[in-house]
Design a protein around this motif. Structure first.
Motif, PDB file in Angstrom:
ATOM      1  N   MET A  88       0.838  -1.188   0.000  1.00 48.33           N
ATOM      2  CA  MET A  88       0.000   0.000   0.000  1.00 48.33           C
ATOM      3  C   MET A  88       0.876   1.242   0.000  1.00 48.33           C
ATOM      4  SD  MET A  88      -1.400   0.078   3.968  1.00 48.33           S
ATOM      5  CE  MET A  88      -2.253  -1.507   3.794  1.00 48.33           C
ATOM      6  N   PRO A  89       0.345   2.393  -0.407  1.00 48.96           N
ATOM      7  CA  PRO A  89       1.163   3.618  -0.438  1.00 48.96           C
ATOM      8  C   PRO A  89       1.676   3.970   0.954  1.00 48.96           C
ATOM      9  CG  PRO A  89      -0.921   3.917  -1.595  1.00 48.96           C
ATOM     10  CD  PRO A  89      -1.011   2.609  -0.882  1.00 48.96           C
ATOM     11  N   LEU A  90       2.775   4.720   0.981  1.00 46.99           N
ATOM     12  CA  LEU A  90       3.311   5.176   2.262  1.00 46.99           C
ATOM     13  C   LEU A  90       2.255   5.939   3.049  1.00 46.99           C
ATOM     14  CD1 LEU A  90       6.884   6.507   1.465  1.00 46.99           C
ATOM     15  CD2 LEU A  90       6.325   4.722   3.110  1.00 46.99           C
ATOM     16  N   ALA A  91       2.180   5.658   4.327  1.00 45.83           N
ATOM     17  CA  ALA A  91       1.284   6.405   5.210  1.00 45.83           C
ATOM     18  C   ALA A  91       1.986   7.680   5.663  1.00 45.83           C
ATOM     19  CB  ALA A  91       0.902   5.547   6.409  1.00 45.83           C
ATOM     20  N   SER A  92       1.214   8.573   6.245  1.00 47.03           N
ATOM     21  CA  SER A  92       1.754   9.804   6.816  1.00 47.03           C
ATOM     22  C   SER A  92       1.898   9.631   8.324  1.00 47.03           C
ATOM     23  CB  SER A  92       0.813  10.969   6.510  1.00 47.03           C
ATOM     24  OG  SER A  92       0.995  12.028   7.421  1.00 47.03           O
ATOM     25  N   THR A  93       3.062  10.021   8.857  1.00 51.54           N
ATOM     26  CA  THR A  93       3.249   9.963  10.308  1.00 51.54           C
ATOM     27  C   THR A  93       2.182  10.785  11.010  1.00 51.54           C
ATOM     28  OG1 THR A  93       5.637   9.693  10.061  1.00 51.54           O
ATOM     29  CG2 THR A  93       4.843  10.439  12.209  1.00 51.54           C
ATOM     30  N   GLY A  94       1.885  11.960  10.472  1.00 52.77           N
ATOM     31  CA  GLY A  94       0.863  12.809  11.075  1.00 52.77           C
ATOM     32  C   GLY A  94      -0.483  12.122  11.134  1.00 52.77           C
ATOM     33  N   GLU A  95      -0.850  11.414  10.069  1.00 49.33           N
ATOM     34  CA  GLU A  95      -2.129  10.703  10.053  1.00 49.33           C
ATOM     35  C   GLU A  95      -2.143   9.572  11.076  1.00 49.33           C
ATOM     36  OE1 GLU A  95      -2.535   9.445   6.048  1.00 49.33           O
ATOM     37  OE2 GLU A  95      -3.079  11.422   5.278  1.00 49.33           O
ATOM     38  N   LEU A  96      -1.033   8.839  11.190  1.00 49.34           N
ATOM     39  CA  LEU A  96      -0.967   7.741  12.153  1.00 49.34           C
ATOM     40  C   LEU A  96      -1.039   8.272  13.585  1.00 49.34           C
ATOM     41  CD1 LEU A  96       1.732   5.325  10.657  1.00 49.34           C
ATOM     42  CD2 LEU A  96      -0.736   5.392  10.255  1.00 49.34           C
ATOM     43  N   VAL A  97      -0.351   9.379  13.847  1.00 49.46           N
ATOM     44  CA  VAL A  97      -0.382   9.985  15.176  1.00 49.46           C
ATOM     45  C   VAL A  97      -1.780  10.508  15.492  1.00 49.46           C
ATOM     46  CG1 VAL A  97       0.472  11.930  16.544  1.00 49.46           C
ATOM     47  CG2 VAL A  97       2.079  10.515  15.258  1.00 49.46           C
ATOM     48  N   THR A  98      -2.417  11.135  14.528  1.00 45.27           N
ATOM     49  CA  THR A  98      -3.773  11.649  14.728  1.00 45.27           C
ATOM     50  C   THR A  98      -4.743  10.516  15.027  1.00 45.27           C
ATOM     51  OG1 THR A  98      -3.378  13.561  13.295  1.00 45.27           O
ATOM     52  CG2 THR A  98      -5.675  12.918  13.655  1.00 45.27           C
ATOM     53  N   ALA A  99      -4.618   9.419  14.295  1.00 43.74           N
ATOM     54  CA  ALA A  99      -5.494   8.272  14.522  1.00 43.74           C
ATOM     55  C   ALA A  99      -5.254   7.657  15.898  1.00 43.74           C
ATOM     56  CB  ALA A  99      -5.276   7.223  13.435  1.00 43.74           C
ATOM     57  N   ALA A 100      -3.986   7.565  16.302  1.00 42.54           N
ATOM     58  CA  ALA A 100      -3.677   7.020  17.625  1.00 42.54           C
ATOM     59  C   ALA A 100      -4.232   7.920  18.721  1.00 42.54           C
ATOM     60  CB  ALA A 100      -2.159   6.869  17.792  1.00 42.54           C
ATOM     61  N   SER A 101      -4.118   9.229  18.530  1.00 40.82           N
ATOM     62  CA  SER A 101      -4.647  10.159  19.515  1.00 40.82           C
ATOM     63  C   SER A 101      -6.160  10.027  19.634  1.00 40.82           C
ATOM     64  CB  SER A 101      -4.268  11.593  19.127  1.00 40.82           C
ATOM     65  OG  SER A 101      -4.751  12.523  20.064  1.00 40.82           O
ATOM     66  N   ALA A 102      -6.842   9.885  18.493  1.00 38.73           N
ATOM     67  CA  ALA A 102      -8.298   9.738  18.514  1.00 38.73           C
ATOM     68  C   ALA A 102      -8.715   8.446  19.206  1.00 38.73           C
ATOM     69  CB  ALA A 102      -8.840   9.770  17.083  1.00 38.73           C
ATOM     70  N   ALA A 103      -7.870   7.413  19.075  1.00 38.39           N
ATOM     71  CA  ALA A 103      -8.148   6.127  19.716  1.00 38.39           C
ATOM     72  C   ALA A 103      -7.646   6.090  21.151  1.00 38.39           C
ATOM     73  CB  ALA A 103      -7.505   4.994  18.918  1.00 38.39           C
ATOM     74  N   ARG A 104      -7.055   7.211  21.592  1.00 36.26           N
ATOM     75  CA  ARG A 104      -6.482   7.320  22.937  1.00 36.26           C
ATOM     76  C   ARG A 104      -5.450   6.218  23.157  1.00 36.26           C
ATOM     77  NH1 ARG A 104      -9.236  11.108  25.550  1.00 36.26           N
ATOM     78  NH2 ARG A 104      -8.552  10.524  27.624  1.00 36.26           N
TER      79      ARG A 104
END
Length: 286
Positions: A1-17
Motif C-alpha cells: 500500500m502507499p506510504l502512510a503519513s506519520t501525522g495521520e498515524l499519530v492523529t489516529a492514535a490520539s483519537a483512539a487514545r
C-alpha cells in the motif's frame, strides 16, 4: 500500500487514545523486522532513520530510505517513513526527495532562544514541503554516548509553560518531551515523571512523543500512554534483541560463516520484539 503519513498515524492514535510505535532502523534487516512485527500485530508503524544511521551508511540517505520505501509499499499494514534527530539542515532538505513524510528536527542542544529560532525556520521550511515536523524541548540525554542530566539540572525536564510558548513560537506538529527517559539504555530501569507528563498533556495541544523508550518498563510505557504520550520511539531494544539472538546462535554454531543464518535469527528476534512492544502500547487505551 502507499506510504502512510506519520501525522495521520499519530492523529489516529490520539483519537483512539492510544499510541503509535516508531522504530529506528539501521539495516534492511531492521526494516523487514519492523514491518513483519507490525503485520503480525495488525498495527500501523513508523520506520525511523536517524541522522546517526545516515552517518553509519557513509553519509548517504537514499540507499536505506529507498529500501524502506520499497518495503513499506509492500506491507500489509500502514507504514510511515520518518527522518529522526536531524541536526543538519542539508540532511533536512533531502527528506522530501527521499520519500520521508515527516522529520524530527533536533535543536534541543542549543540554548532555548536558539532552539526556538532554528526550529521555527525548520518548521516553516518543512511545512512548505508538506512535511509533518516534530521537535524536542528539554534534554533526554544518552545520545552519542552522553550521560543523562541530573534530574534537577537546568533543562533536564521539559517545563510546561516554556513548552507552550515553544510550540506556539515554532509551529511544530508534535513535541518530544523530557520526562525521565534516556536514549540508548540497555536496561529497562528508567523512571518516568508521570506527574510532569500529565501537566504537559494538559498544557499542550500538540501530540507528545516519548524518546528513549527502550529503557522504560512495560508498566511505565502503559502509564505514559494513559498520561498523553501518542508516539513512542524505540531503537536500542531492537539492537538488544538482534545482538542477543546472534550471539546465542554463533555460540551454538561456531562453525557458521553464512551471514544469512545468523541475520535471519536476529531479524526474527527483532520482529518478535516489535510485536511485543506494539502489544504493550495498544493494550490499555487511555
Amino acid at each position: 500500500m502507499p506510504l502512510a503519513s506519520t501525522g495521520e498515524l499519530v492523529t489516529a492514535a490520539s483519537a483512539a487514545r492510544s499510541a503509535v510505535a516508531a522504530f529506528n532502523v539501521i539495516t534492511l534487516e531492521h526494516i523487514e523486522a519492523v514491518i513483519a512485527g507490525a503485520e503480525s500485530a495488525g498495527a500501523p508503524v513508523v520506520l525511523q532513520v536517524s541522522e546517526n544511521a545516515v552517518k553509519f551508511r557513509y553519509g548517504r540517505l537514499l540507499p536505506l530510505a529507498r529500501a524502506a520505501v520499497a518495503a513499506a509499499e509492500r506491507a500489509a499494514v500502514p507504514v510511515a517513513l520518518h527522518l529522526d534527530h536531524v541536526q543538519s539542515d542539508d540532511l533536512l532538505r533531502q527528506a522530501p526527495g527521499a520519500g520521508f513524510g515527516s522529520v524530527m528536527y533536533d535543536a534541543a542542544r542549543l540554548p532555548y532562544a536558539d532552539n526556538l529560532s532554528a526550529t521555527r525556520a525548520a518548521a516553516d521550511w518543512a511545512h512548505a514541503q508538506g512535511l509533518w515536523i516534530e521537535a524536542e524541548l528539554g534534554q533526554i540525554g544518552g545520545k552519542n554516548g552522553r550521560p543523562p542530566l541530573d534530574a534537577h539540572a537546568p533543562g533536564a525536564r521539559t517545563d510546561p509553560d516554556q513548552a507552550r510558548d515553544f510550540v506556539a513560537g515554532t509551529g511544530v506538529d508534535a513535541l518530544a518531551v523530557a520526562i525521565g527517559s534516556v536514549h540508548a539504555m540497555t536496561t529497562r530501569t528508567a523512571r518516568l515523571d508521570h506527574g510532569l507528563l500529565k501537566r504537559l498533556s494538559a498544557t499542550l495541544a500538540v501530540p507528545l512523543v516519548l524518546h528513549g523508550s527502550s529503557g522504560v518498563p512495560d508498566e511505565g510505557l502503559v502509564e505514559a500512554v494513559v498520561g498523553g504520550i501518542v508516539k513512542v520511539n524505540v531503537g536500542t531494544a531492537l539492537n538488544v534483541a538482534m545482538t542477543g539472538a546472534i550471539r546465542e546462535f554463533l555460540a551454538a554454531h561456531p562453525e557458521a560463516v553464512d551471514s544469512r543464518k545468523y541475520l535471519s535469527v536476529g531479524r526474527e528476534a527483532m520482529a518478535q520484539e516489535v510485536h511485543r512492544i506494539i502489544g504493550v502500547l495498544t493494550r490499555t487505551p487511555r
